[in-house]
Design a protein around this motif. Structure first.
Motif, mmCIF file in Angstrom:
data_model
loop_
_atom_site.group_PDB
_atom_site.id
_atom_site.type_symbol
_atom_site.label_atom_id
_atom_site.label_comp_id
_atom_site.label_asym_id
_atom_site.label_seq_id
_atom_site.Cartn_x
_atom_site.Cartn_y
_atom_site.Cartn_z
ATOM 1 N N ALA A 191 -4.923 2.528 14.849
ATOM 2 C CA ALA A 191 -4.949 2.691 13.397
ATOM 3 C C ALA A 191 -6.216 2.072 12.828
ATOM 4 C CB ALA A 191 -3.719 2.036 12.785
ATOM 5 N N ILE B 297 -4.123 -0.764 8.420
ATOM 6 C CA ILE B 297 -3.375 -1.931 8.891
ATOM 7 C C ILE B 297 -3.306 -2.989 7.795
ATOM 8 C CG2 ILE B 297 -3.332 -3.804 10.586
ATOM 9 C CD1 ILE B 297 -4.683 -1.874 12.557
ATOM 10 N N GLN C 292 -3.510 -2.578 4.608
ATOM 11 C CA GLN C 292 -2.611 -2.136 3.535
ATOM 12 C C GLN C 292 -1.151 -2.275 3.947
ATOM 13 O OE1 GLN C 292 -3.929 1.825 2.737
ATOM 14 N NE2 GLN C 292 -5.560 1.168 1.355
ATOM 15 N N THR C 293 -0.879 -2.079 5.234
ATOM 16 C CA THR C 293 0.502 -2.141 5.698
ATOM 17 C C THR C 293 1.003 -3.579 5.767
ATOM 18 O OG1 THR C 293 0.073 -0.198 7.041
ATOM 19 C CG2 THR C 293 2.084 -1.412 7.541
ATOM 20 N N ILE C 294 0.210 -4.449 6.395
ATOM 21 C CA ILE C 294 0.725 -5.795 6.650
ATOM 22 C C ILE C 294 0.319 -6.786 5.565
ATOM 23 C CG2 ILE C 294 0.801 -5.415 9.149
ATOM 24 C CD1 ILE C 294 -1.718 -7.137 9.364
ATOM 25 N N GLN D 38 -2.241 -8.560 5.130
ATOM 26 C CA GLN D 38 -2.812 -9.808 5.657
ATOM 27 C C GLN D 38 -4.264 -9.524 5.997
ATOM 28 O OE1 GLN D 38 -0.932 -11.475 9.206
ATOM 29 N NE2 GLN D 38 1.021 -10.725 8.430
ATOM 30 N N GLN D 39 -5.039 -10.595 6.062
ATOM 31 C CA GLN D 39 -6.410 -10.431 6.532
ATOM 32 C C GLN D 39 -6.405 -10.267 8.041
ATOM 33 O OE1 GLN D 39 -9.420 -13.242 5.244
ATOM 34 N NE2 GLN D 39 -10.403 -11.324 4.661
ATOM 35 N N LEU D 40 -7.319 -9.457 8.522
ATOM 36 C CA LEU D 40 -7.359 -9.206 9.957
ATOM 37 C C LEU D 40 -8.245 -10.237 10.652
ATOM 38 C CD1 LEU D 40 -7.711 -5.341 9.666
ATOM 39 C CD2 LEU D 40 -5.653 -6.661 10.123
#
Lengths: 281, 327
Positions: free
Chosen positions: A226, A231, A233-235, A237-239
């Motif tokens: 993805a 990702i 937007q979904t979780i 959280q910062q990646l």
């Protein structure tokens, strides 16, 4: 005319630089002289960021000079959905053709690499984001089948945003088709080497790209299923900092090694020897 | 209280009116039976009319209807003695996919499917049917067992897609899906896949390589959701996109069971009761059962090597092309 009278009119003039003479590195933002970049195989001399290169450039980088014979050159999408958004898909295709001078997002063919016969498939990100529709799937499947018949190694270089949305379910099924072709190919003892270049995502990473017997990636390439934005937007959280980089994948056991572009051809040749030769040379 | 979709509103109004009438008449000395019968007939006609011209977007909403039968419902309704198996033996158990062995018409089969869950709590637990890599790996583990034990495999597809998360990427979401596609072409046992609701992209494909692909009448199967497609095509934030854009996108993408049948992707469309599967689980399950019976019978009679060849050719032929210089 006295020299001081000219002053007014000359000062604010902007220096015109021929377009594309300088390039900004996507990674370290360094401004690089294009000629220097080209000489360095389109790798940033400062931070080792590997710029995207065209399929043709990739082939000349990997193949023995003059040995590449293209297959399926004239394959073209039948536009199975008769897809239209702001502009019809067919028009998008012909525009991509004029822009890139290649007919589709993949070039396939047989070639020699270090004298070894190989079937090679290379994606080109400049053609509709390297997306896989029926033509890319078909070229890959033909190449894999030919490699299987001749029992020679199969090599692919991925650079793609994923499936080609404009071909809908037919593009999704190309994931199945390419995986089927690999499944058949792997009945033979020849290796499938998959090279991941920036970027490799979605339907391409979740099919043939991750099915290599041996998987290489170029430094700092972004690779994943993805997209980072989806990702995030979904979780909500910062990646992590190096998320979905080649280095991240190596750390998580998803690829075998990271290979610099300048070493790619030699590494492939060494590996081809180790995986295909029976007797000592 | 039943849950109605927006386009069902005319029927909903009528049905509520009928309920009201029944309530009013209760205990009173008036006979409105014929009046109610007339209204019920009208509601039926109205429903038939609405459902005969559903748009692809309306079908998408139906395919996601929370009251639709899910994998666990079908297992209960058409199978006996289900033993659920858990875990991928590598990392964990993913409850977005359930699977195990059960008896179907007395015959032992492996059954695997996405499970979205129904109550809010269960939906969260099951991650709304969006599997992580361990889900696909568990599914493959069960499929390989089925192959060894010589049992046919039935997969039920119902997912928005593979889960886009940090852990999913760390543990190789792409590899997990790709590996299922790869291995399913080698599984030497019949595989029947049924899209029972939402067939969301790679996450759906990872369970649906097989000898037959069946789709329920109001199911969809797509490379990208209409919302995702609309967001890409009109490059706006999701907030600005609405029904109009989703209608256009879902139409362009050709995602309904009927569209896919025309494209030669699915082998059969399984009729649902009037008003959709959620209106009558029993009846829907019966239809599915009947279709499965036919296909299992056909497939178990086919020699395995020819089955695998046909499976290969089926997918190899999708988007097969002729050389032509189009531009």
């Amino acid at each position: 005319m006295a020299w001081f009278k000219k002053e007014k009119s000359t000062i604010p003039k902007k220096v015109k630089v021929p377009e594309g003479l300088w390039v900004k590195c996507n990674s370290c933002k360094e401004i690089i002289y294009r000629k220097e970049l080209d000489k360095n195989l389109k790798v940033c001399p400062k931070c080792n960021y590997h710029f995207r290169i065209s399929a043709k450039e990739r082939i000349s980088l990997l193949a023995d000079e003059g040995s590449f014979n293209e297959i399926g050159e004239n394959l073209a999408s039948s536009d199975p959905l008769n897809f239209k958004d702001q502009i019809p898909y067919k028009q998008r295709l012909s525009e991509s053709f004029s822009k890139t001078n290649i007919r589709e997002a993949a070039i396939a063919g047989n070639t020699l690499i270090g004298g070894n016969p190989v079937m090679l498939v290379v994606l080109d990100f400049a053609f509709m984001g390297g997306s896989m529709g029926s033509v890319v799937g078909e070229k890959f499947a033909i190449a894999a089948e030919m490699a299987g018949e001749k029992e020679i190694p199969l090599l692919s270089v991925a650079s793609s945003g994923g499936a080609r949305m404009q071909e809908g379910i037919v593009s999704l099924m190309q994931m199945a088709k390419t995986s089927a072709a690999i499944s058949k190919f792997k009945e033979k003892s020849a290796p499938y080497i998959s090279i991941l270049a920036d970027p490799t995502f979605g339907g391409v990473s979740a099919s043939f790209a991750m099915l290599g017997d041996i998987i290489f990636a170029e430094p700092k390439s972004l690779i994943g299923f993805a997209g980072a934005r989806v990702i995030e937007q979904t979780i909500k959280q910062q990646l992590p900092e190096n998320f979905q980089t080649a280095e991240f994948l190596l750390e998580h056991g998803m690829i075998d090694m990271i290979v610099n572009r300048k070493d790619l051809r030699q590494t492939i040749i060494r590996l081809l020897f180790l995986t295909t030769h029976v007797k000592s040379a | 209280m039943r849950y109605y979709l927006d386009f069902e509103k005319p029927v909903a109004d009528l049905e509520n009116k009928i309920e009201e009438l029944k309530h009013l008449a209760r205990g009173k000395d008036v006979d409105i039976t014929s009046e109610i019968k007339k209204l019920e007939k009208k509601a039926l006609t109205l429903r038939a009319d609405i459902f005969s011209k559903l748009t692809p977007w309306q079908k998408t909403l139906l395919s996601r209807h929370s009251e639709r039968p899910h994998t666990s419902d079908y297992i209960k309704l058409i199978m006996e003695d289900f033993i659920e198996l858990h875990g991928d033996r590598k990392f964990s158990d993913d409850s977005a996919i359930i699977g195990g062995f059960a008896r179907f018409q007395g015959m032992p089969v492996a059954v695997i499917g996405h499970e979205k869950g129904r109550s809010t709590k269960e939906r969260i637990e099951r991650n709304f049917g969006q599997a992580n890599p361990e889900g696909y790996r568990k599914a493959l583990r069960i499929m390989k067992l089925a192959e060894r034990f010589g049992k046919p495999i039935i997969t039920l597809i119902d997912t928005p897609g593979a889960y886009p998360g940090i852990g999913a990427e760390e543990r190789g979401q792409s590899e997990a899906i790709a590996n299922n596609l790869f291995e399913m072409f080698r599984l030497s046992t019949p595989i029947i896949s049924v899209v029972i609701g939402e067939g969301g992209s790679g996450g759906a494909l990872a369970l649906s390589i097989g000898d037959r692909l069946l789709m329920m009448e109001h199911s969809v199967y797509s490379v990208i959701s209409p919302e995702g497609c609309a967001a890409i095509l009109w490059k706006k934030d999701n907030a600005e996109l609405g029904q109009k854009e989703y209608e256009t996108a879902s139409e362009a993408l050709k995602i309904t069971a009927q569209d896919l049948y025309e494209l030669g992707i699915n082998d059969e469309i399984i009729t649902e009761p009037l008003g959709g599967a959620h209106n009558d689980h029993q009846e829907t399950a019966k239809m599915l059962k009947k279709a499965l019976e036919t296909h299992i019978a056909e497939l178990t009679e086919t020699p395995l090597d020819s089955l695998l060849k046909k499976r290969y050719n089926k997918f190899r032929g999708i988007g097969a092309l002729q050389e032509q210089a189009a531009y």
